[in-house]
Write a protein that holds these residues in place. Structure first.
Motif, PDB file in Angstrom:
ATOM      1  N   ASN A  65      17.405  10.672 -47.373  1.00 14.87           N
ATOM      2  CA  ASN A  65      16.130  10.902 -46.693  1.00 14.87           C
ATOM      3  C   ASN A  65      14.994  10.138 -47.371  1.00 14.87           C
ATOM      4  N   ALA A  66      15.050  10.000 -48.696  1.00 16.34           N
ATOM      5  CA  ALA A  66      14.010   9.229 -49.388  1.00 16.34           C
ATOM      6  C   ALA A  66      14.073   7.763 -48.975  1.00 16.34           C
ATOM      7  N   PHE A  67      15.280   7.235 -48.857  1.00 13.01           N
ATOM      8  CA  PHE A  67      15.410   5.846 -48.395  1.00 13.01           C
ATOM      9  C   PHE A  67      14.921   5.700 -46.955  1.00 13.01           C
ATOM     10  N   ALA A  68      15.184   6.705 -46.115  1.00 15.87           N
ATOM     11  CA  ALA A  68      14.729   6.646 -44.721  1.00 15.87           C
ATOM     12  C   ALA A  68      13.207   6.656 -44.643  1.00 15.87           C
ATOM     13  N   VAL A  69      12.562   7.469 -45.450  1.00 15.44           N
ATOM     14  CA  VAL A  69      11.096   7.522 -45.458  1.00 15.44           C
ATOM     15  C   VAL A  69      10.526   6.186 -45.934  1.00 15.44           C
ATOM     16  N   THR A  70      11.131   5.619 -46.964  1.00 15.17           N
ATOM     17  CA  THR A  70      10.667   4.328 -47.477  1.00 15.17           C
ATOM     18  C   THR A  70      10.796   3.244 -46.408  1.00 15.17           C
ATOM     19  N   GLU A  71      11.927   3.253 -45.717  1.00 13.32           N
ATOM     20  CA  GLU A  71      12.150   2.248 -44.673  1.00 13.32           C
ATOM     21  C   GLU A  71      11.199   2.458 -43.499  1.00 13.32           C
ATOM     22  N   ALA A  72      10.920   3.731 -43.140  1.00 13.68           N
ATOM     23  CA  ALA A  72       9.983   4.005 -42.046  1.00 13.68           C
ATOM     24  C   ALA A  72       8.571   3.570 -42.418  1.00 13.68           C
ATOM     25  N   ALA A  73       8.179   3.790 -43.665  1.00 16.50           N
ATOM     26  CA  ALA A  73       6.851   3.346 -44.096  1.00 16.50           C
ATOM     27  C   ALA A  73       6.769   1.813 -44.074  1.00 16.50           C
ATOM     28  N   ARG A  74       7.838   1.147 -44.465  1.00 20.47           N
ATOM     29  CA  ARG A  74       7.836  -0.318 -44.442  1.00 20.47           C
ATOM     30  C   ARG A  74       7.740  -0.834 -43.013  1.00 20.47           C
ATOM     31  N   GLU A  75       8.471  -0.216 -42.090  1.00 19.07           N
ATOM     32  CA  GLU A  75       8.401  -0.642 -40.689  1.00 19.07           C
ATOM     33  C   GLU A  75       7.046  -0.349 -40.080  1.00 19.07           C
ATOM     34  N   ALA A  76       6.435   0.776 -40.462  1.00 15.14           N
ATOM     35  CA  ALA A  76       5.112   1.113 -39.925  1.00 15.14           C
ATOM     36  C   ALA A  76       4.056   0.127 -40.447  1.00 15.14           C
ATOM     37  N   GLY A  77       4.237  -0.370 -41.667  1.00 19.36           N
ATOM     38  CA  GLY A  77       3.303  -1.355 -42.217  1.00 19.36           C
ATOM     39  C   GLY A  77       3.413  -2.697 -41.528  1.00 19.36           C
ATOM     40  N   ARG A  78       4.557  -3.028 -41.024  1.00 22.29           N
ATOM     41  CA  ARG A  78       4.749  -4.320 -40.347  1.00 22.29           C
ATOM     42  C   ARG A  78       4.193  -4.292 -38.927  1.00 22.29           C
ATOM     43  N   ALA A  79       4.064  -3.155 -38.348  1.00 23.92           N
ATOM     44  CA  ALA A  79       3.664  -3.072 -36.953  1.00 23.92           C
ATOM     45  C   ALA A  79       2.197  -3.317 -36.732  1.00 23.92           C
TER      46      ALA A  79
END
Length: 79
Positions: A65-79
């Motif tokens: 779940n920590a990796f999923a949150v990190t990946e979601a934050a990275r994707e949200a920053g790219r958008a």
């Protein structure tokens, strides 16, 4: 002459008409602790392994779940 360090091995034969206990009909070995050590070892192993496995799986779930949150934050920053 025998050495003082070797034990004297004398056996007394049983009286006439007396058979050893193992040869008597219907004789059963007295129940003791034979085999109980391995049973206790297996039970102890299971009782320790199950909670340990639960903790390891819980840590893996938190890490996933920590990796999923990190990946979601990275994707949200790219958008």
């Amino acid at each position: 002459m025998t050495s003082p360090f070797t034990p004297c091995r004398t056996t007394v034969p049983p009286p006439e008409g007396v058979r050893p206990r193992e040869a008597r009909p219907g004789h059963r070995r007295p129940r003791g602790d034979d085999g109980s050590a391995i049973i206790e070892f297996v039970w102890g192993g299971v009782l320790l392994l199950v909670p340990l496995l639960y903790v390891v799986l819980a840590v893996f779930e938190v890490q996933r779940n920590a990796f999923a949150v990190t990946e979601a934050a990275r994707e949200a920053g790219r958008a």
